[in-house]
Design an enzyme around this catalytic site. Sequence first.
Site, PDB file in Angstrom:
ATOM      1  N   LYS A 167       0.546  -1.237   0.077  1.00 42.01           N
ATOM      2  CA  LYS A 167       0.541  -0.161   0.192  1.00 42.01           C
ATOM      3  C   LYS A 167       0.586   1.897  -0.008  1.00 42.01           C
ATOM      4  CE  LYS A 167      -1.977  -1.220   3.681  1.00 42.01           C
ATOM      5  NZ  LYS A 167      -1.364  -2.115   4.458  1.00 42.01           N
TER       6      LYS A 167
ATOM      7  N   ARG B 125      -9.537   1.972   8.437  1.00 41.69           N
ATOM      8  CA  ARG B 125      -9.118   0.907   8.833  1.00 41.69           C
ATOM      9  C   ARG B 125     -10.370  -0.150   9.824  1.00 41.69           C
ATOM     10  NH1 ARG B 125      -2.773   1.029   8.443  1.00 41.69           N
ATOM     11  NH2 ARG B 125      -1.643  -0.922   9.181  1.00 41.69           N
TER      12      ARG B 125
ATOM     13  N   ARG C 169      11.855  -6.208   4.644  1.00 46.04           N
ATOM     14  CA  ARG C 169      11.338  -4.759   4.683  1.00 46.04           C
ATOM     15  C   ARG C 169      12.268  -3.526   4.973  1.00 46.04           C
ATOM     16  NH1 ARG C 169       5.852  -1.615   5.231  1.00 46.04           N
ATOM     17  NH2 ARG C 169       5.718  -2.884   7.469  1.00 46.04           N
TER      18      ARG C 169
ATOM     19  N   ARG D  84      11.560  -2.421  11.263  1.00 49.68           N
ATOM     20  CA  ARG D  84      11.090  -1.253  11.912  1.00 49.68           C
ATOM     21  C   ARG D  84      10.359  -2.552  12.779  1.00 49.68           C
ATOM     22  NH1 ARG D  84       5.429   0.521   8.073  1.00 49.68           N
ATOM     23  NH2 ARG D  84       4.622  -0.368   9.990  1.00 49.68           N
TER      24      ARG D  84
ATOM     25  N   ARG E  94      -0.116  -8.174  13.755  1.00 48.45           N
ATOM     26  CA  ARG E  94      -1.025  -7.213  12.685  1.00 48.45           C
ATOM     27  C   ARG E  94      -1.892  -8.325  11.356  1.00 48.45           C
ATOM     28  NH1 ARG E  94       4.688  -4.527  10.621  1.00 48.45           N
ATOM     29  NH2 ARG E  94       3.272  -4.041   8.704  1.00 48.45           N
TER      30      ARG E  94
HETATM   31  P1  AP5 Z   1       5.120  -2.032   1.951  1.00 49.69           P
HETATM   32  O1  AP5 Z   1       4.572  -1.146   0.569  1.00 49.69           O
HETATM   33  O2  AP5 Z   1       5.692  -0.946   2.802  1.00 49.69           O
HETATM   34  O3  AP5 Z   1       3.598  -2.240   2.147  1.00 49.69           O
HETATM   35  P2  AP5 Z   1       1.895  -1.583   2.975  1.00 49.69           P
HETATM   36  O4  AP5 Z   1       1.420  -2.265   2.958  1.00 49.69           O
HETATM   37  O5  AP5 Z   1       2.082   0.360   3.066  1.00 49.69           O
HETATM   38  O6  AP5 Z   1       2.686  -2.453   4.626  1.00 49.69           O
HETATM   39  P3  AP5 Z   1       2.696  -1.914   5.674  1.00 49.69           P
HETATM   40  O7  AP5 Z   1       3.438  -2.754   7.423  1.00 49.69           O
HETATM   41  O8  AP5 Z   1       3.140  -0.156   5.749  1.00 49.69           O
HETATM   42  O9  AP5 Z   1       1.422  -1.843   6.126  1.00 49.69           O
HETATM   43  P4  AP5 Z   1       0.321  -1.631   7.564  1.00 49.69           P
HETATM   44  O10 AP5 Z   1      -1.210  -1.356   7.106  1.00 49.69           O
HETATM   45  O11 AP5 Z   1       0.693  -3.108   8.922  1.00 49.69           O
HETATM   46  O12 AP5 Z   1       1.662  -1.023   8.649  1.00 49.69           O
HETATM   47  P5  AP5 Z   1       0.851   0.947   8.458  1.00 49.69           P
HETATM   48  O13 AP5 Z   1       2.138   1.474   8.507  1.00 49.69           O
HETATM   49  O14 AP5 Z   1      -0.228   1.365   7.779  1.00 49.69           O
HETATM   50  O15 AP5 Z   1       5.544  -3.068   1.635  1.00 49.69           O
HETATM   51  C1  AP5 Z   1       5.984  -3.751   2.155  1.00 49.69           C
HETATM   52  C2  AP5 Z   1       7.704  -4.153   1.170  1.00 49.69           C
HETATM   53  O16 AP5 Z   1       7.063  -5.003   0.330  1.00 49.69           O
HETATM   54  C3  AP5 Z   1       8.508  -3.222   1.518  1.00 49.69           C
HETATM   55  O17 AP5 Z   1       9.534  -4.190   1.657  1.00 49.69           O
HETATM   56  C4  AP5 Z   1       8.722  -3.100  -0.705  1.00 49.69           C
HETATM   57  O18 AP5 Z   1       9.483  -2.558  -1.449  1.00 49.69           O
HETATM   58  C5  AP5 Z   1       7.742  -4.599  -0.928  1.00 49.69           C
HETATM   59  N1  AP5 Z   1       7.050  -4.602  -1.901  1.00 49.69           N
HETATM   60  C6  AP5 Z   1       5.759  -3.616  -1.764  1.00 49.69           C
HETATM   61  N2  AP5 Z   1       5.552  -4.236  -3.726  1.00 49.69           N
HETATM   62  C7  AP5 Z   1       5.643  -4.559  -3.950  1.00 49.69           C
HETATM   63  C8  AP5 Z   1       6.278  -5.977  -4.716  1.00 49.69           C
HETATM   64  N3  AP5 Z   1       4.600  -5.374  -5.528  1.00 49.69           N
HETATM   65  N4  AP5 Z   1       6.285  -7.055  -5.270  1.00 49.69           N
HETATM   66  C9  AP5 Z   1       7.386  -7.650  -4.222  1.00 49.69           C
HETATM   67  N5  AP5 Z   1       7.912  -6.515  -2.970  1.00 49.69           N
HETATM   68  C10 AP5 Z   1       7.392  -5.378  -2.716  1.00 49.69           C
HETATM   69  O19 AP5 Z   1       0.430   0.397  10.313  1.00 49.69           O
HETATM   70  C11 AP5 Z   1       1.668   0.822  11.412  1.00 49.69           C
HETATM   71  C12 AP5 Z   1       0.712   0.565  13.325  1.00 49.69           C
HETATM   72  O20 AP5 Z   1       0.143   1.841  13.093  1.00 49.69           O
HETATM   73  C13 AP5 Z   1      -1.012  -0.578  13.117  1.00 49.69           C
HETATM   74  O21 AP5 Z   1      -0.290  -1.777  13.385  1.00 49.69           O
HETATM   75  C14 AP5 Z   1      -1.434   0.583  14.299  1.00 49.69           C
HETATM   76  O22 AP5 Z   1      -0.597  -0.074  14.927  1.00 49.69           O
HETATM   77  C15 AP5 Z   1      -1.357   1.865  13.504  1.00 49.69           C
HETATM   78  N6  AP5 Z   1      -2.036   2.574  12.477  1.00 49.69           N
HETATM   79  C16 AP5 Z   1      -1.875   2.757  11.703  1.00 49.69           C
HETATM   80  N7  AP5 Z   1      -3.204   2.896  10.845  1.00 49.69           N
HETATM   81  C17 AP5 Z   1      -4.135   3.007  11.814  1.00 49.69           C
HETATM   82  C18 AP5 Z   1      -5.343   3.358  11.659  1.00 49.69           C
HETATM   83  N8  AP5 Z   1      -5.740   3.350  10.597  1.00 49.69           N
HETATM   84  N9  AP5 Z   1      -5.552   3.129  12.655  1.00 49.69           N
HETATM   85  C19 AP5 Z   1      -5.653   2.188  13.683  1.00 49.69           C
HETATM   86  N10 AP5 Z   1      -3.974   2.207  14.159  1.00 49.69           N
HETATM   87  C20 AP5 Z   1      -3.071   2.528  12.919  1.00 49.69           C
END
Ligand code: AP5
Length: 217
Positions: free
Chosen positions: A15, A90, A129, A163, A174
Amino acid sequence: MTTFIVMLGPPGVGKGTQAKILSEKTGLAHISSGDLFRENLKNETELGKLAQTYMTKGELVPDDVTVAMIKDRLTRPDCQAGAVLDGFPRTPAQAQALDVMLKDFNGQVDVVPFITAGEDVLIERLGGRWTCRVNGAHVFNEKTNPPKVPGKCDFDGAELYQRDDDKPETVKNRIKVYFEQTSPLISYYRERGKLVEVDGTQPIDRVTNDLMGALKK
Ligand code: AP5
């Protein structure tokens, strides 16, 4: 006219990677709820300290806190044309709150790309990552998307780090939390005719092509 794109999909599906590219291609602001929480944590704000207690366990930060943070972010001038929302909403309560707050912008959620991949792919991607210390939108992968110089960000040369919540036990929680609390949004947006499913197991540029195709429709 304002345009709001909601990136939906499990942790690690890509994402953030795609939201950054879409933001550059469309000129819309990129808003990542996870990056906003991590920024607050770095600046040692009360919000950051509160969020950390949930993030380290892989749990969601409470809806009221998250909604207030996003509402505030949407008032910044870079959101006038709209935004790519990455990681928000979310929960169904957050999705309903977003619908209400977008009315203030004469906007609505236009399209919801739902990026998919199996659990084994997610675990492998998150394990490899590496994220930029200075700009959390600069994300690499030691296997699938390596930086040109190991340990350094291609864009600003800053140090890359892994991270805390990418540890295997936290990743498992998660993913569990995603299925329990976030996956109901798939039907929420499908029923409203906004959902476009995209195969996230393809290479990054192919996923982008599919997303751009979906936005043009
Ligand atoms: P990446 O693009 O980083 O993936 P992502 O889907 O963004 O993953 P996240 O882990 O950041 O999402 P998340 O939703 O768990 O975390 P967030 O920070 O929002 O890609 C992942 C890896 O794959 C990278 O190494 C990339 O290079 C590689 N890659 C990407 N595309 C690829 C492809 N096509 N082919 C091969 N490799 C690829 O949330 C973290 C925490 O914050 C949550 O757990 C929660 O505690 C809190 N939080 C955040 N938002 C909320 C909310 N709305 N409500 C409540 N709590 C929240």
